[in-house]
Every structure is written in structure tokens, then in C-alpha cells.
Design an enzyme around this catalytic site. Structure first.
Site, PDB file in Angstrom:
ATOM      1  N   ASP A 107       0.875  -1.294  -0.034  1.00 36.79           N
ATOM      2  CA  ASP A 107       0.113  -0.074  -0.116  1.00 36.79           C
ATOM      3  C   ASP A 107       0.793   1.338  -0.169  1.00 36.79           C
ATOM      4  O   ASP A 107       1.180   1.685   1.019  1.00 36.79           O
ATOM      5  CB  ASP A 107      -0.981  -0.007   1.220  1.00 36.79           C
ATOM      6  CG  ASP A 107      -1.736   1.226   1.237  1.00 36.79           C
ATOM      7  OD1 ASP A 107      -1.950   1.806   0.369  1.00 36.79           O
ATOM      8  OD2 ASP A 107      -2.518   1.331   2.446  1.00 36.79           O
ATOM      9  N   GLU A 139      -1.972  10.700  -0.620  1.00 29.54           N
ATOM     10  CA  GLU A 139      -3.330  10.032  -0.378  1.00 29.54           C
ATOM     11  C   GLU A 139      -3.380   9.741   0.794  1.00 29.54           C
ATOM     12  O   GLU A 139      -4.817   9.624   1.485  1.00 29.54           O
ATOM     13  CB  GLU A 139      -3.228   8.750  -1.488  1.00 29.54           C
ATOM     14  CG  GLU A 139      -4.371   7.956  -1.495  1.00 29.54           C
ATOM     15  CD  GLU A 139      -4.716   6.764  -0.656  1.00 29.54           C
ATOM     16  OE1 GLU A 139      -5.836   6.133  -0.864  1.00 29.54           O
ATOM     17  OE2 GLU A 139      -3.846   6.582   0.237  1.00 29.54           O
ATOM     18  N   GLU A 140      -2.612   8.979   1.649  1.00 28.41           N
ATOM     19  CA  GLU A 140      -2.829   8.807   3.139  1.00 28.41           C
ATOM     20  C   GLU A 140      -3.336   9.984   4.016  1.00 28.41           C
ATOM     21  O   GLU A 140      -3.788   9.690   5.244  1.00 28.41           O
ATOM     22  CB  GLU A 140      -1.588   7.943   3.569  1.00 28.41           C
ATOM     23  CG  GLU A 140      -0.958   6.784   2.828  1.00 28.41           C
ATOM     24  CD  GLU A 140      -2.111   5.524   2.991  1.00 28.41           C
ATOM     25  OE1 GLU A 140      -3.353   5.850   3.392  1.00 28.41           O
ATOM     26  OE2 GLU A 140      -1.777   4.559   2.420  1.00 28.41           O
ATOM     27  N   ASP A 172       1.472  -9.869 -10.615  1.00 30.21           N
ATOM     28  CA  ASP A 172       1.601 -10.415 -11.940  1.00 30.21           C
ATOM     29  C   ASP A 172       0.059 -10.439 -12.482  1.00 30.21           C
ATOM     30  O   ASP A 172       0.202  -9.639 -13.790  1.00 30.21           O
ATOM     31  CB  ASP A 172       2.195 -11.630 -11.899  1.00 30.21           C
ATOM     32  CG  ASP A 172       2.820 -12.136 -13.330  1.00 30.21           C
ATOM     33  OD1 ASP A 172       2.599 -11.215 -14.128  1.00 30.21           O
ATOM     34  OD2 ASP A 172       2.958 -13.298 -13.536  1.00 30.21           O
TER      35      ASP A 172
END
Length: 475
Positions: free
Chosen positions: A131, A165-166, A298
């Protein structure tokens, strides 16, 4: 991903799955070389660099701290070397000065922008590798792969790496707020990737903008084609798509889960561990390179590539339809809910209410209880239009009496996040005979317009609003 301001039970509700709804399909793209298999090893190399940066800067990459600026410098150098035009946008926060990084690939129609973004900052207590190092590294490697492909894009390609953003989605909000209306209107699609390598992963697709241009359905179709089960999720205002969505720009994205726990059904479907958080290290010091599931990473970076390679070649041209042509898809509802977003079941072939033409129609209300239902579809009024008219047929029947409007249907358009009500129907003056109504949309030429039918019914006595044979015609 920004920490939710909701109580824990509300967080679970915010991340609850929502039923799929159909929506307007994107214009069919011209043939283009298939998207490449994006190297997960290269993405992991970027993550290792972000971990090294965090280790050298107090264990984090939080906005306003040296680790964030070092992260931005690393990403910028990679993009500059690949040939992107990069812009660093400075803004102030409670944690100090921080930055957004915006990267534009030269070429492509500047009036049609396909944009992909991810937040680059971590929380202050950890390195933020899942994150949201995963999202940032994922779109970075896709940007580098596109630069190396030699493709000349039809549309303009742009990437955003957001700061703060946080701290409350501050970077993406700042970016959108600095764009003129004309520049915002050029963004045809914004794709957001926030946490795409959770160690106990789910495969979620954003479903909180179903009236978009088909991106949501393209993502789910991609996962289906790869044999990867998926679920819709409404992430509400928890990530950087929110500022774009609020303006009315179509958005979607993928997410592998945060602090919520995986259910038994999800564990069976995805091979995970029931009762365990999708990311047990969410917003913690243990969110390191060891906190990433390589398979999920992936799969998601290849999904990003699929979307980029497709949408840079979508035809967003403003060619007028043939004389008498209709910009709305499935305007008479004969294909069921295809191309329409909104309330499941509002489009029906029930014989209880007749259609104006054919068998299917939109039937909103008729519940005899408190309810709110809606249907939406987004189209673009060509900038070259000299006329633009919304038309529809409607019939209303009710069990209400008197002159008080207890139940209503509003015909609305949403443009640039602003909702305008064109006409309101109610139980007062209900007429079971179909009548046609028209409204000019010429004031919105050159803009994306969401046509919306919004029904509200009170707690007793039904009113049914039946709409059919809709059209947006231009000349």
C-alpha cells in the site's frame, strides 16, 4: 489506500460486494498489437528500490518526509529516461510540502486523454510496499513497457503518481482542482490501482461508477478470460479515483483487499485463508517486500497492460451519427439492461405494464413502499452538433389521490458532476396513456452527458413510472 473514516462495521459494509449492473459499452477499438506480458520481476525490482528508500529514510515513504521525495525522484528518473514529459506539482499539507508526479507520453490526440494513476506515498509507520508501492510500481512498469513498444497511440496517454493519499486523497484532489473545465473534459477515462499485491489476495474490480464507458466490464472480462474469479466492489471514497469520479469522469480499477477479512466463500474461490485479512500488514511496519503476493501482482499488472493497450486505441471521435441516429445504446430496452447502469430489475419485460414498443421497458417505482431507483447511461454530445435532443415516452399510473406529489420521477442530466433536472413527473396528473417528451441538450455539446432517470416513492400507495423508446439525436 487511505484509512477509512468509518467504524469497523461500516468499513465492512463499504467493502461489501455490489450486484453487477450493465453499462454503456466503450467504442470498439481498432485492431492493435496485443498487450505484452508485463515483467513481474521488473515490478519487484521497483518495489525493492522503494523498500531501500524507506530503509534509508526512517522506515517510511510518507508525504512531507524525505522518503517520499526520494521515491518520486526514482520514478521520475525512470520516466524521463524512457521519453515521457514529466511534471512535478508541488502543494502543501499538514505534514509539510509534498508533490504529485504527472507523466505524459508524447503524441496521441490531446483532446482524448486516457489516464492511469496510483498513490506513491506510504503511511508514516511503514514502508508501504503493498500500500501502495504495488500500484505505483505496476503503472510505472506499464509506462516503461508502452514507451518501449513503439506504438503510436490514437489517444493521449497520461500517468499520475499521487502524493498525500494517506492524508485524505489530497494529491489527486489537488490535481483535479487545478485543471480547467476544458482540460477535465478531455479525460475520457481514469484507471486507479491501489494495493494490487495483497498477501491473502482477492480480485476486486471497482464498481462505483457503473455509468462509465465500459472499463469496468472490460476488466472483469479480462479476468474471466484468464480464469481468474473476480468480484465487484464499491470502494467509495477510499482512493484517488474519487476526485475524477466526482467530476463525472468514468473510472475503474482493481484492488486485492486491505484490512477486511476474507470469507469462506472467497477463500474457496481464490485459494486464500478465510478469517484472515486480505492484507494483515495494512498500514503497519510489516508492509515490506515480504508482504506481496507475486501471483496477484503479476495478474494485476497484466490487467493494467490490457486496459492501456486497448484504450489508447479506442475511437473517441466526434463523428455525428447518421441522420436520425441515436447516441443512446439499447434505447428501447429490448436487450434488457445492456448499456444501462443503475437499479437491477428496473428494466423488465413483465407483461404487467405494456411497453410503448416491443416487449421491454424501464419500470421504476410501483413498489408501494419507500424506494429509490435509477437508470443511467453516459454519452458524448459531439462538439460539432447543431441540434441535440433527448426524447422519451412515459406513462404513469398511481394508487395515490389528491394534489400532493408523494412519488416522483426526475429526468436528469449529469455533466461535470453537476446534476440538472429537466422534468419531474409525479403521481399528480398520472396518465396511463404514453406521451412523448423532449428536451434540448445542445448546451452540452462537446461534453460527456449522463442521462439519468431517478425515482423516489414514499412509504405507501404505489406509483409506477414506465419509460420506453428513449433517444438522444443530434444534427
Amino acid at each position: 489506500m487511505k484509512r477509512s473514516l468509518l467504524a469497523p462495521a461500516a468499513v465492512v459494509a463499504a467493502l461489501a460486494l455490489v450486484a453487477p449492473t450493465s453499462q454503456a459499452a466503450a467504442p470498439a477499438p481498432a485492431p492493435l498489437a496485443a498487450a505484452p506480458d508485463i515483467s513481474v520481476a521488473n515490478v519487484q525490482s521497483h518495489l525493492a528500490q522503494l523498500q531501500t528508500i524507506a530503509n534509508a529514510n526512517g522506515g517510511n515513504r510518507a508525504s512531507g518526509r524525505p522518503g517520499y521525495k526520494a521515491s518520486l525522484d526514482y520514478v521520475k528518473a525512470k520516466l524521463d529516461a524512457a521519453g515521457y514529459t514529466t511534471t512535478v506539482q508541488t502543494f502543501s499539507t499538514s505534514a509539510g510540502t509534498t508533490y504529485n508526479l504527472v507523466a505524459d507520453w508524447p503524441g496521441g490526440d490531446p483532446n482524448h486523454v486516457v489516464m492511469t494513476g496510483a498513490h506513491l506515498d506510504s503511511v508514516s509507520v511503514g514502508p508501504g510496499i503493498n500500500d501502495n508501492g504495488t500500484g505505483s510500481a505496476g503503472i510505472l512498469e506499464n509506462a516503461l513497457a508502452f514507451a518501449a513498444s513503439g506504438i503510436t497511440p490514437k489517444n493521449h496517454l497520461r500517468f499520475g503518481f499521487w502524493g498525500a493519499e494517506e492524508l485524505g486523497l489530497l494529491g489527486s484532489k489537488h490535481y483535479v482542482s487545478t485543471l480547467s473545465t476544458a482540460e477535465k473534459d478531455k479525460i475520457e477515462l481514469y484507471l486507479n490501482f491501489d494495493m494490487i499485491g495483497s498477501p491473502n489476495p482477492g480480485y476486486f474490480v471497482y464498481d462505483d461508477n457503473p455509468a462509465g464507458n465500459g472499463a469496468r466490464d472490460d476488466l472483469t472480462s479480462y479476468f474471466t478470460s484468464k480464469g481468474v474469479p473476480w468480484e465487484y466492489i464499491d470502494v467509495q471514497g477510499r482512493s484517488d479515483h474519487a476526485a475524477f469520479r466526482s467530476y463525472g469522469i468514468p473510472t475503474s480499477g482493481t484492488f486485492t483487499g486491505a484490512e477486511s477479512t476474507m470469507t469462506s466463500a472467497q477463500a474457496s474461490k481464490w485459494g486464500g485463508q478465510a478469517g484472515r485479512a486480505f492484507d494483515p500488514c495494512y498500514h503497519a511496519a510489516c508492509d515490506t517486500t515480504a508482504n506481496v503476493n507475486a501471483t496477484a501482482l503479476d495478474r494485476n499488472i497484466d490487467a493494467i497492460a490490457f486496459m492501456l493497450w486497448k484504450y489508447v486505441d479506442v475511437d473517441y471521435g466526434t463523428t455525428l451519427p447518421p441522420a436520425g441516429g441515436n447516441l443512446l445504446a439499447n434505447p428501447g430496452f429490448e436487450s434488457g439492461a445492456t448499456s444501462w447502469g443503475g437499479t437491477t430489475g428496473a428494466i423488465t419485460s413483465s407483461s404487467s405494464k405494456p411497453a410503448h414498443g416491443g416487449t421491454w421497458k424501464a419500470w421504476l417505482g410501483g413498489n408501494g413502499r419507500t424506494s429509490s431507483e435509477n437508470l443511467t447511461q453516459t454519452i458524448t454530445i459531439p462538439a460539432s452538433a447543431t441540434t441535440a435532443t433527448l426524447s422519451y415516452w412515459i406513462r404513469t399510473d398511481t394508487a395515490e389521490t389528491g394534489s400532493t406529489a408523494y412519488d416522483t420521477l426526475k429526468v436528469q442530466v449529469v455533466v461535470g458532476g453537476v446534476t440538472t433536472t429537466l422534468k419531474t413527473f409525479s403521481n399528480v396528473g398520472a396518465n396511463v396513456a404514453y406521451a412523448q417528451f423532449t428536451h434540448s441538450l445542445l448546451a452540452y455539446k462537446g461534453k460527456a452527458v449522463t442521462v439519468k432517470l431517478l425515482e423516489n416513492e414514499d412509504s405507501s400507495l404505489q406509483t409506477s413510472f414506465v419509460v420506453d423508446d428513449t433517444a438522444v439525436t443530434v444534427g
